[in-house]
Write a protein that holds these residues in place. Structure first.
Motif, PDB file in Angstrom:
ATOM      1  N   PRO A  28      78.012  39.185   8.181  1.00  0.00           N
ATOM      2  CA  PRO A  28      78.382  40.423   7.497  1.00  0.00           C
ATOM      3  C   PRO A  28      79.794  40.883   7.821  1.00  0.00           C
ATOM      4  O   PRO A  28      80.496  41.419   6.950  1.00  0.00           O
ATOM      5  CB  PRO A  28      77.340  41.424   8.004  1.00  0.00           C
ATOM      6  N   VAL A  29      80.221  40.682   9.051  1.00  0.00           N
ATOM      7  CA  VAL A  29      81.561  41.118   9.454  1.00  0.00           C
ATOM      8  C   VAL A  29      82.624  40.272   8.764  1.00  0.00           C
ATOM      9  O   VAL A  29      83.568  40.806   8.153  1.00  0.00           O
ATOM     10  CB  VAL A  29      81.706  41.049  10.982  1.00  0.00           C
ATOM     11  N   ASN A  32      82.932  40.970   5.095  1.00  0.00           N
ATOM     12  CA  ASN A  32      83.606  42.228   4.788  1.00  0.00           C
ATOM     13  C   ASN A  32      85.103  42.175   5.054  1.00  0.00           C
ATOM     14  O   ASN A  32      85.882  42.766   4.311  1.00  0.00           O
ATOM     15  CB  ASN A  32      82.960  43.373   5.567  1.00  0.00           C
ATOM     16  N   THR A 334      75.696  45.387  13.953  1.00  0.00           N
ATOM     17  CA  THR A 334      76.171  44.940  12.644  1.00  0.00           C
ATOM     18  C   THR A 334      76.931  46.025  11.911  1.00  0.00           C
ATOM     19  O   THR A 334      78.017  45.783  11.373  1.00  0.00           O
ATOM     20  CB  THR A 334      74.979  44.467  11.790  1.00  0.00           C
ATOM     21  N   HIS A 335      76.382  47.235  11.877  1.00  0.00           N
ATOM     22  CA  HIS A 335      77.063  48.296  11.131  1.00  0.00           C
ATOM     23  C   HIS A 335      78.411  48.638  11.747  1.00  0.00           C
ATOM     24  O   HIS A 335      79.362  48.961  11.038  1.00  0.00           O
ATOM     25  CB  HIS A 335      76.184  49.549  11.017  1.00  0.00           C
ATOM     26  N   LYS A 338      80.856  45.903  10.688  1.00  0.00           N
ATOM     27  CA  LYS A 338      81.283  46.078   9.293  1.00  0.00           C
ATOM     28  C   LYS A 338      82.293  47.223   9.184  1.00  0.00           C
ATOM     29  O   LYS A 338      83.224  47.166   8.372  1.00  0.00           O
ATOM     30  CB  LYS A 338      80.065  46.321   8.408  1.00  0.00           C
ATOM     31  N   ARG A 342      86.211  46.892   7.789  1.00  0.00           N
ATOM     32  CA  ARG A 342      86.918  47.721   6.810  1.00  0.00           C
ATOM     33  C   ARG A 342      88.261  48.182   7.361  1.00  0.00           C
ATOM     34  O   ARG A 342      89.271  48.188   6.644  1.00  0.00           O
ATOM     35  CB  ARG A 342      86.046  48.921   6.417  1.00  0.00           C
TER      36      ARG A 342
END
Length: 490
Positions: A28-29, A32, A334-335, A338, A342
């Motif tokens: 996920p990273v 993104n 994870t969040h 991410k 960004r």
């Protein structure tokens, strides 16, 4: 073949192996970072040696929460008179495991590959290693090698892996890590869980609910040691009530499993032994940076990569190397990774365009300030434990003058309606000099959905007096905010 799996770039120069940004790791990273770079007008490619979607999609967040959700739904029903009478029997383990497998797409990454294609990011399969500044050498699955060159940035987004202790017999014991614990196709008869952190607590709850006999072995004195003390206490109480055994102050000294079809025997620090069909070691994480060619750019292989708040690796000449997510060791969530992606993607884009980064100060557009001040986390046990920011102890250690305000959540009307005999606790930590919240913790059924309000309050540094004007709806659990503020004002 999709566009993202093509062997040549259609977004780079005619020299097909040159890109603006190369991302190592397609979790996920990494996804993104690449998407944000492309959104800033840059060509991007990701290189992945396993499944696109990474640890979170296949061996962590998604499968673990899929295992835990049926348990929580059943527990919620049993806590409400009238609904509890309609609940008969226990969880259907086969159905739970099948639902878990569906959420991992049966460990196939076609959907994730399609997403990369939809955002015009290329994908290369293979093992990537740095080969000097801005160069990445890839060994493809067929054994061939080729080199990519980055015009502006290389981002290391390789995540972390389970850290196993060096114990006699551990290799022969073939222990579970978080991967096996979330991917097992069978419920073990007896499961020993070594470690009292998030992974250990969640997997103990999940597999106990599915029928395993669970024993937790915790070296420290409580579960969830990075949260407020009451969080681990309440989770341990619930686990014990559910039939698990929680043993604190004990560690494993050696393991013995005579053959693949035999139980494993654990020798313990208190002189006792424990026999189990499987043993899960949830004893921390280490960075997946040991075989990335970091030595070719002056970095230490196998280390957490130290970065600034734009996620650029410090002390690398030219400022082209970034480490985003678990690889930098700042916040292994994870969040949060991410979020860093960004920030890093925007910073890479600005630097590539020659735009000065004027917003690298605290809470600026190019600064991952939340890593230091407002990291949210939910532990999906029963009860749930959710926190953001600092514990009272952490705040005092930083030299802040704080007050911790506590509340039994069962006193809130919305909580009493949510579950008969609701048990839970809340704490907000107030910086008395600035009159803002620096930390909030909730423990209880259904509190995960309260956490974002706390995160907004902490990250936004909302004055306590202004929080009085954020009126919680009646009767909801969110009335806990009003009760905390009333307690604070006295």
């Amino acid at each position: 073949m999709t566009r993202s799996e093509a062997t040549a770039s259609t977004t780079g120069t005619p020299e097909a192996d040159e890109y603006d940004v190369i991302v190592i790791g397609a979790g996920p990273v990494g996804e993104n970072v690449a998407e944000r770079a492309h959104a800033n007008g840059l060509s991007a490619v990701v290189v992945e040696t396993e499944l696109v979607g990474g640890e979170c999609s296949y061996w962590a967040c998604m499968p673990s929460k899929a295992l835990l959700r049926p348990m929580a739904a059943l527990a919620d029903a049993r806590r409400v008179e009238g609904a509890s009478q309609a609940v008969r029997g226990s969880l259907d383990a086969d159905a739970v495991l099948a639902r878990r497998t569906a959420f991992t797409s049966d460990w196939q990454d076609g959907g994730q590959v399609d997403w990369l294609d939809s955002v015009a990011v290329d994908l290369r399969r293979g093992r990537a290693r740095l080969d000097g500044p801005r160069r990445v050498k890839i060994e493809a699955p067929d054994g061939s090698t080729h080199t990519l060159t980055a015009r502006h940035a290389v981002a290391v987004c390789t995540g972390s892996r389970a850290a196993l202790p060096d114990l006699p017999g551990i290799e022969e014991a073939r222990p579970w890590t978080s991967r096996e614990a979330t991917a097992s196709k069978e419920v073990p008869g007896r499961l020993a869980v070594v470690g009292g952190g998030v992974v250990g607590a969640e997997m103990a709850v999940a597999w106990r609910a599915l029928g395993a006999e669970v024993t937790m072995l915790v070296r420290g004195e409580r579960l969830l040691p990075r949260m407020e003390p009451f969080a681990g206490e309440l989770v341990a109480e619930a686990l014990t009530e559910a039939g698990a055994e929680v043993r604190t102050g004990v560690s494993v000294e050696s393991l013995r499993r005579p053959s693949t079809d035999r139980p494993v025997t654990l020798a313990l620090s208190d002189g006792g032994q424990l026999e189990a069909d499987e043993v899960l070691f949830a004893t921390g994480r280490r960075p997946r940076t040991e075989d990335l060619g970091l030595e070719t750019v002056g970095c230490e292989p196998g280390s957490w990569l130290t970065v600034d708040d734009t996620c650029r690796v410090k002390d690398v000449h030219g400022g082209w190397l970034y480490a985003v997510g678990d690889a930098n060791g700042r916040a292994l969530l994870t969040h949060q990774g991410k979020y860093q992606a960004r920030i890093a993607g925007a910073a890479i884009g600005a630097r590539a365009a020659g735009v000065p980064l004027l917003e690298t100060d605290r809470w600026g557009a190019h600064a991952a300030t939340a890593d230091h001040e407002a990291v949210p986390q939910v532990v999906f046990t029963d009860p749930e434990a959710a926190s953001v920011g600092l514990t009272a102890e952490d705040a005092e250690r930083r030299g802040l003058r704080v007050r911790a305000v506590d509340l039994e959540m069962g006193e809130v009307a919305g909580a009493a309606l949510y579950a008969d005999g609701y048990r839970g606790r809340a704490r907000m930590v107030v910086d008395l000099d600035r009159e803002v919240l620096v930390g909030v913790t909730f423990v209880g059924p259904g509190v995960s959905e309260l956490l974002h309000s706390a995160t907004v309050a902490v990250a936004g540094e909302v004055p306590v007096e202004r929080l009085w004007h954020a009126v919680p709806s009646y009767p909801t659990i969110s009335e806990v905010w009003l009760r905390l503020l009333e307690t604070y004002r006295g």
